[in-house]
Every structure is written in C-alpha cells, then in structure tokens.
Design an enzyme around this catalytic site. Structure first.
Site, PDB file in Angstrom:
ATOM      1  N   GLU A  55     -16.414  86.185 116.925  1.00 36.61           N
ATOM      2  CA  GLU A  55     -17.337  85.047 116.881  1.00 36.61           C
ATOM      3  C   GLU A  55     -18.589  85.397 117.649  1.00 36.61           C
ATOM      4  O   GLU A  55     -18.511  85.933 118.756  1.00 36.61           O
ATOM      5  CB  GLU A  55     -16.760  83.781 117.550  1.00 36.61           C
ATOM      6  CG  GLU A  55     -15.744  83.045 116.753  1.00 36.61           C
ATOM      7  CD  GLU A  55     -15.244  81.781 117.466  1.00 36.61           C
ATOM      8  OE1 GLU A  55     -15.978  81.195 118.292  1.00 36.61           O
ATOM      9  OE2 GLU A  55     -14.100  81.406 117.190  1.00 36.61           O
TER      10      GLU A  55
HETATM   11  C1  PNW Z   1     -15.698  78.595 120.520  1.00 32.68           C
HETATM   12  N1  PNW Z   1     -16.901  76.716 126.681  1.00 32.68           N
HETATM   13  O1  PNW Z   1     -15.567  77.490 121.346  1.00 32.68           O
HETATM   14  C2  PNW Z   1     -14.706  78.324 119.410  1.00 32.68           C
HETATM   15  O2  PNW Z   1     -13.834  79.377 119.105  1.00 32.68           O
HETATM   16  C3  PNW Z   1     -15.320  77.727 118.193  1.00 32.68           C
HETATM   17  O3  PNW Z   1     -14.355  76.947 117.535  1.00 32.68           O
HETATM   18  C4  PNW Z   1     -16.560  76.933 118.579  1.00 32.68           C
HETATM   19  O4  PNW Z   1     -17.071  76.170 117.523  1.00 32.68           O
HETATM   20  C5  PNW Z   1     -17.571  77.935 119.097  1.00 32.68           C
HETATM   21  O5  PNW Z   1     -17.026  78.705 120.151  1.00 32.68           O
HETATM   22  C6  PNW Z   1     -18.871  77.302 119.578  1.00 32.68           C
HETATM   23  O6  PNW Z   1     -18.641  76.452 120.664  1.00 32.68           O
HETATM   24  C7  PNW Z   1     -15.945  77.371 122.662  1.00 32.68           C
HETATM   25  O7  PNW Z   1     -17.157  75.537 127.065  1.00 32.68           O
HETATM   26  C8  PNW Z   1     -16.123  76.082 123.138  1.00 32.68           C
HETATM   27  O8  PNW Z   1     -16.916  77.684 127.466  1.00 32.68           O
HETATM   28  C9  PNW Z   1     -16.431  75.873 124.455  1.00 32.68           C
HETATM   29  C10 PNW Z   1     -16.572  76.956 125.315  1.00 32.68           C
HETATM   30  C11 PNW Z   1     -16.393  78.248 124.850  1.00 32.68           C
HETATM   31  C12 PNW Z   1     -16.085  78.446 123.519  1.00 32.68           C
END
Ligand code: PNW
Length: 472
Positions: A378
């Site tokens: 990702e």
């Molecule tokens: C990732 N944080 O999520 C996920 O794998 C995805 O589903 C998501 O849509 C994408 O990144 C964008 O956010 C995260 O707060 C959500 O550190 C929150 C965090 C990190 C990754």
C-alpha cells in the site's frame, strides 16, 4: 537516466472488503466489528458506514474492467471473513466463496494477478462478543481463541481459491487492529485498554503463524505466503539520549513487536521491560513463538508517512500522531513520548509527504529479513478531488505524491532492496475507516450518489507507468 523498474516488476492497486463491497446483509453475511462500530454514533465521521460503500459486491465486473483499462498487472483485495464464515465459526457459506472465486476468475481472464488478504479488519462480530473464556471485557483479538478461529478460516479460503490465487497475505496491518482497535479505540471494536492491545498484538501474531501453516497445508507448493505490516519510519527529533530512547520505544511498539516474533522468534526484551508495569506477557505460551516464526515468501510493506518523536516535555501537548492529547494512546507503556509535526507538505489526512521513510523501510527490511522479497502493498494519498464541469478529475498532487514515492522505491532498489512490486492505495475512493467517505485515496473517483466511476488524471498517469515500467 530514465527511472526504469526491473522487468517483471508488478504494478498493482489495492482495496479492502469492508471499504468497497457494501452489500453487508447479502448472501448470508453477518455483521463484522466494523458494521457495529460504524453504526455506533460518534465513531465514524458523518455517521458513515460501509453498508453500500462502492457497491463493489454488485459492480465487481465493471471494477475489473477499470483495472484492465489502467493496465494493472496485479490486484490486492481482501476477503470478508463474515461473508465466508458468518459468526467466524463453523461451516463456510458457498455464496461468499463463490463471490471471490468469480472475482478471481475475472481478474485472471484479464491477465491481472490476484493477491488475497485474509484479514483487513472485518472480524466477525460474534468473535468479539461471544467467546469461550467469557471475560466481561469482551473477546476478539485479546483472546487466544480468535487466533485458532483465524487459522480455520484461512484453511477454508485456501481450499476454495488455492487453485487460482498464488499470492496470499494473512493479516493487513496488525498494528492498526491491535493498537487502534483495542488501545486508542479509534478503530473497531473501539476498546481502550492498553493490556488488551498488547494481548491483541500477540494473538494477531499467533493468528499469522497458525494461519500461514493452514494456508501452506491447503495450497499448492507454488503459492506465496506473506503478511502486510505498516512499519513506522520513526525518527528522533534530536540526537539527545532521551529522544533516541523515545525513538527506541516507538520502534518497539510499532515495528519490533511484530518483526521480533515473525523474523527472530522472540519479543524484544526492551519491549517487555517498557511494558512490565502493564503486563508480564504470560499470555505468550511456550510454543507460540515457534508457531509465529513461519518462513515468509514475501513481506508486504504499507507506507504513507514517517513519524518524528522526542521525550515529552509537555505531556498535554498535541501528539501529532493522529491522536490528540486527552484521547487514549495507541502506544502502551510509552506515555513519555511526544509526536511532532513531520516537516513537509500535508495531504488531506494531514500526513506529511516524505518519501525518504519508504527508502528507509525497504532498506531496513531487506537487511532484517534477508532473502525475503518485499512488496509495497500500500502507498498513496488522500486529496480533495472533485469532478469538474467537463467530468474530469485533475489530481496533480496525487501524481506528485506517487511519482516521489515510486522514485523512492527505485532508490531502494538501487541500494539493493529486493522489491518485487507496488500496489497503489487505492484503486477506488472508498470508506476510509474513522473518516468515512470524507477522504479520497482512489486512482478512480467514485460518485457515491450514482456509483459512477471516473478515472482520475493520476489513474491515467499510473497506467502509463504500468505500461512502460518507468517513471516519466
Ligand atoms: C491503512 N494510522 O490504514 C489501511 O491498510 C487502509 O485500509 C487505509 O485505507 C489506508 O491505510 C489509508 O489510511 C491506516 O492512524 C489507517 O496510523 C490508520 C493508520 C495507519 C494506516
């Protein structure tokens, strides 16, 4: 000199089931913890839920056509556990498995290689609510049984799709599941208990190990089994010993709590010491560590932005890690750490654009996991995109973000990192967890009123990269 990627480098895009599928009550699907959480007032911005999302459950053929139009070589999707095994226990539902089988067949028919993620955060609600030990606080990942249930589910999906899916990942970002789900409570199930968060981290590790064994038992020998982590590229604000120690603590809680057992067969001793006031870790049973340390065929790295930390001078100061002072911390045992605004331009998530963190992580994990190929599973950014009067979406910021991060991947390759592919987050604008539909990460714009899809200029740009294997 053109920035050319190695032949065979995989160009993909990623999504997750709860973020795109909708159809939450169809085909025998039961609620996941995200259905419950998103329906709880105050948990998700605007009261948004995944009830409809991108309606991908009905529009998957059109979405595969879009992928083909973008020239993708690979697509990373997740399987919804409650769609395949409602309540998380007992027999599988054929309709649920058929959905993914048809999706995979359509991908293969278009020459797109599927990468299946077994768990992208949609735990069957029943596993959170009713569980063998019956602790009053709840079940879910803090309970050992959930790891056993996951291994069983992994075997079911592998039996059903193993003849056509070659790349498998057990968990997506167990850090988020453990520390946002059970520590800070900003993700489902929304619990705020530091010990539950640490227990969850261990049982997620165990789920990976047992799940990987179940996958290998059911899959043909050519199958590749890995895990997707979101390691933190964490830096100390200064070289002062107390700031370096803050860095060490966050590195332990963000990174080594997973890579320790996964790659070395042990939890880091400094982590055990830092959290000794919370737990003696007696939930780790003697044979767990051997079960967790399964050979990895690849390691998935999800990257968005780095972190900058120091020793806290003012504990009430804003944290800048997405969690303001006064909220529950996702960092158990690290109360004395302050998070700082990271230098650089901000995306719509207020995450700083800094591709050097990606170089650092790819280089680090090539060294720490020798012989294990890496994928960027990702990477991407949210911006405030909109459709113009001509029906076009111009997102030059996203093109710049992607360009800079792909250049970072290339730099890591030149430095010897073994990176085999890149998955853009995300194929489509979708349900961005606690932010609902307010944040758009897609290479394809989604009009949630009509479900119309429009390829953004970044999507066309990325198609060019995928087609030529080099950066313009
Ligand atoms: C990732 N944080 O999520 C996920 O794998 C995805 O589903 C998501 O849509 C994408 O990144 C964008 O956010 C995260 O707060 C959500 O550190 C929150 C965090 C990190 C990754």
């Amino acid at each position: 000199m053109a920035t050319r990627f190695p032949p065979g480098f995989l160009w993909g895009a990623a999504t997750a089931a709860y973020q795109i599928e909708g159809a939450v009550q169809e085909g025998g699907r039961t609620p996941s913890i995200w259905d419950t959480f998103s329906r709880t007032p105050g948990k998700v911005l605007g009261g948004d839920t995944g009830d409809v999302a991108c309606d991908h459950f009905h529009r998957w053929r059109e979405d595969v056509r879009l992928m083909a139009e973008l020239g993708l070589g690979a697509y990373r999707f997740s399987v919804s556990w409650p769609r395949v095994q409602p309540t998380g226990r007992g027999p599988a539902v054929q309709r649920g498995l058929d959905f993914y089988r048809e999706l995979v067949d359509e991908l293969l028919a278009h020459g797109i290689q599927p990468m299946a993620t077994l768990y992208h955060w949609d735990l069957p609600q029943d596993l959170e609510t009713s569980f063998p030990s019956g602790s009053a606080a709840g079940g879910g990942w803090p309970e050992r049984d959930t790891a056993y249930r996951f291994a069983e589910y992994a075997g079911i999906v592998a039996e059903a799709l193993g003849d056509r899916v070659e790349r498998w990942t057990t968990l997506n970002e167990p850090w988020c599941s453990a520390f946002l789900g059970y520590g800070s409570g900003v993700h489902a199930p929304g619990r705020t208990d530091p010990v539950a968060a640490l227990r969850a981290a261990h049982h997620l590790n165990l789920a990976h190990g047992l799940g990987a064994q179940a996958l290998r038992a059911a899959l043909p020998a050519r199958a590749q089994v890995g895990i997707c982590l979101n390691p933190s590229a964490v830096r100390a604000r200064t070289d002062a010993p107390e700031d370096l120690d803050a860095r060490r603590r966050i590195d332990a809680l963000a990174n080594r709590v997973f890579t320790g057992p996964l790659l070395k067969g042990a939890y880091p001793s400094d982590l055990l010491a830092d959290t000794a006031g919370l737990t003696d870790w007696s939930f780790v049973r003697p044979r767990d560590l051997a079960a967790i340390r399964q050979p990895l065929d690849f390691l998935g790295i999800n990257y968005y932005t780095p972190a900058v930390v120091s020793a806290a001078t003012d504990p009430a100061a804003p944290r800048h890690d997405g969690h303001n002072a006064g909220e529950h911390s996702p960092w158990p045992g690290a109360d004395g750490v302050a998070f700082h605004r990271v230098p650089g331009e901000l995306t719509a998530m207020d995450w700083a654009v800094d591709p050097s963190g990606l170089v650092d992580l790819l280089t680090r994990y090539t060294a720490e996991a020798p012989g294990v190929p890496l994928y960027v599973t990702e990477n991407g950014a949210a911006y405030e995109d909109s459709v113009d009067a001509e029906g076009r979406v111009h997102d030059p910021d996203r093109i710049r973000y992607l360009h800079a991060h792909l250049a970072a991947v290339h730099e890591a390759l030149r430095a010897g990192a073994d990176v085999r592919g890149y998955f853009l987050w995300s194929l489509l604008d979708n349900f961005e967890w606690a932010y609902g539909y307010s944040k758009r990460f897609g290479a394809v714009y989604v009009d949630y009123g009509t479900q119309e899809r429009t390829v953004k200029s970044s999507g066309r740009w990325y198609a060019g990269v995928a087609a030529t294997g080099k950066l313009p």
